[in-house]
Write an enzyme that holds these catalytic residues in place. Structure first.
Site, mmCIF file in Angstrom:
data_model
loop_
_atom_site.group_PDB
_atom_site.id
_atom_site.type_symbol
_atom_site.label_atom_id
_atom_site.label_comp_id
_atom_site.label_asym_id
_atom_site.label_seq_id
_atom_site.Cartn_x
_atom_site.Cartn_y
_atom_site.Cartn_z
ATOM 1 C CB THR A 28 -0.865 -0.051 1.279
ATOM 2 O OG1 THR A 28 -1.808 -1.093 1.122
ATOM 3 C CG2 THR A 28 -1.567 1.258 1.569
ATOM 4 C CB THR A 34 1.209 0.060 4.868
ATOM 5 O OG1 THR A 34 1.250 -1.159 4.111
ATOM 6 C CG2 THR A 34 2.559 0.284 5.536
ATOM 7 N N GLY A 35 -0.536 -2.322 6.331
ATOM 8 C CA GLY A 35 -0.448 -3.562 7.098
ATOM 9 C C GLY A 35 -1.721 -4.368 6.970
ATOM 10 N N GLY A 89 -5.033 -5.001 7.302
ATOM 11 C CA GLY A 89 -6.077 -4.012 7.524
ATOM 12 C C GLY A 89 -7.065 -4.298 8.630
ATOM 13 C CB VAL A 146 -13.869 -2.123 2.910
ATOM 14 C CG1 VAL A 146 -13.234 -0.745 3.057
ATOM 15 C CG2 VAL A 146 -14.935 -2.096 1.805
ATOM 16 N N GLY A 147 -10.558 -2.735 3.445
ATOM 17 C CA GLY A 147 -9.500 -2.714 4.452
ATOM 18 C C GLY A 147 -9.486 -1.401 5.215
ATOM 19 C CG ASP A 148 -5.790 -0.339 7.041
ATOM 20 O OD1 ASP A 148 -5.723 -1.200 6.135
ATOM 21 O OD2 ASP A 148 -4.813 0.346 7.392
HETATM 22 N N1 ASP Z 1 -3.747 -2.121 4.737
HETATM 23 C C1 ASP Z 1 -4.085 -2.651 3.443
HETATM 24 C C2 ASP Z 1 -5.367 -3.421 3.552
HETATM 25 O O1 ASP Z 1 -5.536 -4.154 4.498
HETATM 26 C C3 ASP Z 1 -3.045 -3.534 2.885
HETATM 27 C C4 ASP Z 1 -1.667 -2.969 2.862
HETATM 28 O O2 ASP Z 1 -1.306 -2.150 3.671
HETATM 29 O O3 ASP Z 1 -0.905 -3.362 1.973
HETATM 30 O O4 ASP Z 1 -6.174 -3.336 2.667
#
Ligand code: ASP
Length: 339
Positions: free
Chosen positions: A203, A254-255, A257, A232-234
């Site tokens: 991300t 990022t992580g 979510g 849907v992520g964070d």
């Molecule tokens: N945080 C993002 C999600 O969970 C993924 C990512 O950070 O790569 O959608």
């Protein structure tokens, strides 16, 4: 009242009003350390051995170009919001990152894109989720913030709004990259675990402080490989993946979510500063290195406060990141042992 006293009082009122106007239009002096820009291109279980040096160099070069772009916008008096949007657009257009072109595929073999942006001065925010044909989701998020009465729009409705706003639309195949498709096939064949395939979260995000003392934050993503259709992520959730408040900080995450949503990570960092008086580094470290880590929530954040302090903690082995400061300092890093 003595005429002299009246004159002094009027003069002070005029000076006070004048100072108020100046503050709205000119750079804030003495209180703001000049502009600062911080970016990330995702955190993950990456190691020096798992990434060929040539690929690592490509990431570093791309991050550097993005920093130079954002730095020049801020140096020329652009707003933190403009810098955040432009930097994220550049990363969305780069196939290396999991945002825009280069986004991961969901369990149905499709790309669904999420993004959000927030203004630390006004607390206005915009977010989009589940986009499939908008080339730059961050610009769609900015339009939701600037040109609609809403904060978040999703799917077909968000795409219709983007079309009405004249944003560039593409065929869904535009987002295809072979690397992400191979990851998808591995997941489908169950030959790799979700954690392994998502080892580079990828991300992108940006936080910025402009010369007027205003903070902004933005995040854009394709989500996680093999996520369920409609997940849907964070990243598009204000308070989870993105938050900005001039009185505390700007954050982009990022992580994994689901952990970031449950812990309202970006807002939690801001709240620890605002209500508990923690400094930026202590607040960000507590949330990422203690709270999230204890739960198995992998990832990281980039944070910036109005004094220009930066925090970039991550509990994975690497995070693509970098910053540029008004003094001319530019730094790109990937591994945990780099300062
Ligand atoms: N945080 C993002 C999600 O969970 C993924 C990512 O950070 O790569 O959608």
């Amino acid at each position: 009242m003595h005429p002299y006293i009246l004159f002094i009082s009027l003069a002070s009122v005029i000076m006070f009003l004048g100072a108020g106007n100046m503050k709205a239009q000119s750079p804030v002096k003495n209180t703001v350390p000049g502009h600062v820009l911080v970016i990330h291109g995702g955190a993950g279980a990456i190691t020096r051995e798992s990434i060929p040096p040539a690929v690592e160099k490509m990431y570093r070069d791309s991050l550097c170009k993005v920093l130079l772009l954002g730095d020049s916008i801020l140096r020329n008096g652009g707003s933190s919001l403009d810098a955040v949007e432009a930097c994220i657009r550049m990363m969305e257009n780069c196939p290396l990152f999991n945002a825009g072109k280069g986004a991961v595929f969901n369990s149905e073999g499709k790309n669904e894109l999420d993004a959000s942006i927030m203004d630390g001065k006004t607390h206005k925010a915009g977010a989009v989720s589940g986009l499939t044909i908008v080339k730059n989701p961050i610009t769609a998020a900015r339009c939701v913030m600037d040109k609609s009465p809403h904060v978040m729009m999703s799917g077909k409705g968000a795409e219709q709004f983007a079309r009405e706003q004249g944003l560039e639309l593409v065929n869904p195949s535009y987002f295809f990259t072979k690397q992400r498709w191979d990851d998808y096939l591995k997941m489908k064949a169950k030959s790799d675990s979700l954690e392994k395939v998502n080892k580079i979260h990828g991300t992108v995000g940006c936080v910025a402080l402009d010369r007027y003392g205003n903070l902004a934050a933005g995040t854009s993503t394709g989500g996680m490989t093999f996520k369920k259709y409609g997940r849907v992520g964070d990243s598009p959730i204000i308070g989870a993946g993105t938050y900005a408040d001039n009185e505390s900080c700007a954050v982009s995450a990022t992580g994994h979510g689901e952990f970031f949503i449950r812990n309202v990570v970006a807002y939690d960092i801001s709240a620890l500063m605002k209500y508990k008086g923690l400094n930026l580094v202590a607040a960000a470290d507590y949330v990422v290195m203690q709270k999230l880590k204890a739960q198995g929530g992998s990832g990281g954040v980039i944070c910036l406060d109005q004094k220009g302090n930066i925090a970039m903690p991550f509990n994975t082995s690497g995070m693509f990141r970098g910053y540029a400061k008004a003094g001319g300092e530019i730094k790109v890093a990937v591994w945990g042992d780099e300062n």
